[in-house]
Structures are given as C-alpha cells and as structure tokens.
Design a protein around this motif. Structure first.
Motif, PDB file in Angstrom:
ATOM      1  N   ALA A  77      12.738   8.492   2.448  1.00  0.00           N
ATOM      2  CA  ALA A  77      12.365   7.144   2.019  1.00  0.00           C
ATOM      3  C   ALA A  77      13.330   6.657   0.935  1.00  0.00           C
ATOM      4  O   ALA A  77      13.764   5.492   0.952  1.00  0.00           O
ATOM      5  N   THR A 113      15.951   3.423   0.814  1.00  0.00           N
ATOM      6  CA  THR A 113      16.070   2.412  -0.239  1.00  0.00           C
ATOM      7  C   THR A 113      17.513   2.303  -0.718  1.00  0.00           C
ATOM      8  O   THR A 113      17.950   1.232  -1.120  1.00  0.00           O
ATOM      9  N   LEU A 146       8.138   0.614  -5.393  1.00  0.00           N
ATOM     10  CA  LEU A 146       7.682   0.616  -4.009  1.00  0.00           C
ATOM     11  C   LEU A 146       6.890   1.880  -3.687  1.00  0.00           C
ATOM     12  O   LEU A 146       5.783   1.809  -3.150  1.00  0.00           O
ATOM     13  N   LEU A 147       7.435   3.043  -4.042  1.00  0.00           N
ATOM     14  CA  LEU A 147       6.723   4.300  -3.794  1.00  0.00           C
ATOM     15  C   LEU A 147       5.412   4.368  -4.574  1.00  0.00           C
ATOM     16  O   LEU A 147       4.392   4.810  -4.037  1.00  0.00           O
ATOM     17  N   ASN A 148       5.438   3.939  -5.822  1.00  0.00           N
ATOM     18  CA  ASN A 148       4.204   3.948  -6.619  1.00  0.00           C
ATOM     19  C   ASN A 148       3.150   3.018  -6.030  1.00  0.00           C
ATOM     20  O   ASN A 148       1.973   3.368  -5.954  1.00  0.00           O
ATOM     21  N   ASP A 149       3.574   1.834  -5.584  1.00  0.00           N
ATOM     22  CA  ASP A 149       2.627   0.896  -4.974  1.00  0.00           C
ATOM     23  C   ASP A 149       2.036   1.453  -3.680  1.00  0.00           C
ATOM     24  O   ASP A 149       0.860   1.240  -3.381  1.00  0.00           O
ATOM     25  N   LEU A 150       2.847   2.172  -2.921  1.00  0.00           N
ATOM     26  CA  LEU A 150       2.367   2.749  -1.661  1.00  0.00           C
ATOM     27  C   LEU A 150       1.465   3.962  -1.868  1.00  0.00           C
ATOM     28  O   LEU A 150       0.474   4.138  -1.171  1.00  0.00           O
ATOM     29  N   CYS A 151       1.826   4.788  -2.820  1.00  0.00           N
ATOM     30  CA  CYS A 151       1.129   6.073  -2.985  1.00  0.00           C
ATOM     31  C   CYS A 151      -0.033   6.050  -3.966  1.00  0.00           C
ATOM     32  O   CYS A 151      -0.945   6.865  -3.868  1.00  0.00           O
ATOM     33  N   PRO A 162      -2.543   3.391  -5.198  1.00  0.00           N
ATOM     34  CA  PRO A 162      -3.065   2.028  -5.123  1.00  0.00           C
ATOM     35  C   PRO A 162      -3.704   1.567  -6.432  1.00  0.00           C
ATOM     36  O   PRO A 162      -4.143   2.379  -7.247  1.00  0.00           O
ATOM     37  N   LEU A 183      -4.100   9.818   0.428  1.00  0.00           N
ATOM     38  CA  LEU A 183      -3.313   8.822   1.139  1.00  0.00           C
ATOM     39  C   LEU A 183      -3.125   9.248   2.597  1.00  0.00           C
ATOM     40  O   LEU A 183      -3.297   8.458   3.519  1.00  0.00           O
ATOM     41  N   ALA A 240      -4.669   7.511   6.063  1.00  0.00           N
ATOM     42  CA  ALA A 240      -3.827   7.027   7.161  1.00  0.00           C
ATOM     43  C   ALA A 240      -4.374   7.466   8.516  1.00  0.00           C
ATOM     44  O   ALA A 240      -4.211   6.776   9.516  1.00  0.00           O
TER      45      ALA A 240
END
Length: 162
Positions: free
Chosen positions: A8, A12, A25-30, A32, A100, A104
């Motif tokens: 990932a 980027t 981005l990673l923090n927002d995805l992993c 919440p 997470l 999924a």
C-alpha cells in the motif's frame, strides 16, 4: 499483513503522495473515527507514524512532502521491519487490525445471501454457477461432470458436422 501494508505504501509512492498523506490515508482506513474497540475501552485508537514503517533515523531525515521510499516486499516479509516490530509489540494495533479484517468479511457466521446455498461451497459456485456440490467431494465430482458434459457436447457436435 506486513507485505500488504508495504505494498500500500509503494502504491502511495507511485501516486506521489507525501508520507504524511499516506499515513493519514492508512490511519483513516485502519483506525476509524468511531471505533467500537476504543469506545468500549475508553481509550484512543493507535495511530501510524512514520517510524511505524521506516527506521527512526530515516524518518528524521524525511522532508514533509517526501514520499515513502520503495519497499522490497520480499525483504519486508523475510526480515524484521519497523512494521513487523510494531505488530509484535502492540496488542492495540493487532486488535484494531483484526477487527478491521473481521469487519471486511463479517463478524461471524451469518445467513448466506444471494444465489449460494448453505450446501454449496463458494469455490464450486465460482467454478460452475448453479452446481451443487457437497463438501466431501468438492471439485472432484464437479470436474468430472463438467469434463463428461464437454466430451458429450464435443462428440455430439462432431457427429452433427459429419
């Protein structure tokens, strides 16, 4: 997991995202904003920082707009890395990433949806839609049925063209 995160970050880098934006981005995805784990434990979510993926020395030399470097995914999996050390040492990160992952794919067994029945494995549905295969025979029955059906069709087509 290690290779997935470094892949990932490689992505980027190709998109020319700064390491700051990549981390966001990673923090927002992993992690919440309204995390059930942290709400339950009344703590704040862990956050990835630059040192989560590169050495402290390298991180301190990076400018604000610099991208992460290109990571060798094989080396990342075979050798200890800052991220593998983070995973090993942080129960909070591990539990968040596990949550997470579970989210999924669903939190547990549920009623199947769509065309696949409980008697049909997902693999058999992918091979031949509508084919019902019991879990003991899986592909062996399906493959032989498909092979014999194709053989019959080929034989029929050959005899019709003669």
């Amino acid at each position: 997991l290690v290779a997935s995160f470094y892949a990932a970050l490689n992505s980027t880098m190709w998109q020319r995202l700064s390491h700051q934006k990549a981390l966001k981005l990673l923090n927002d995805l992993c992690f919440p904003e309204h995390c059930p784990i942290c709400a339950e434990e009344k703590t704040s979510c862990p956050r990835f920082v630059c040192e989560s993926f590169v050495s402290k020395t390298f991180a301190s030399s990076m400018t604000q707009e610099e991208t992460f470097p290109w990571f060798d995914l094989t080396a990342a999996q075979l050798r200890e890395s800052p991220f593998s050390q983070l995973l090993e040492g942080s129960e909070a990160v591990r539990s968040h990433l596990a949550r997470l992952y579970q989210g999924a794919f669903g939190d547990g067994p549920r009623e199947p949806r769509g065309l696949v029945s409980t008697d049909t494995s997902c693999t058999s549905a992918a091979v031949e839609p509508g084919v019902m295969v019991d879990h003991k025979t899986l592909f062996s029955t399906t493959a032989s049925e498909i092979s014999s059906k194709n053989l019959e069709e080929t034989t029929d087509n050959d005899s019709k063209s003669s």
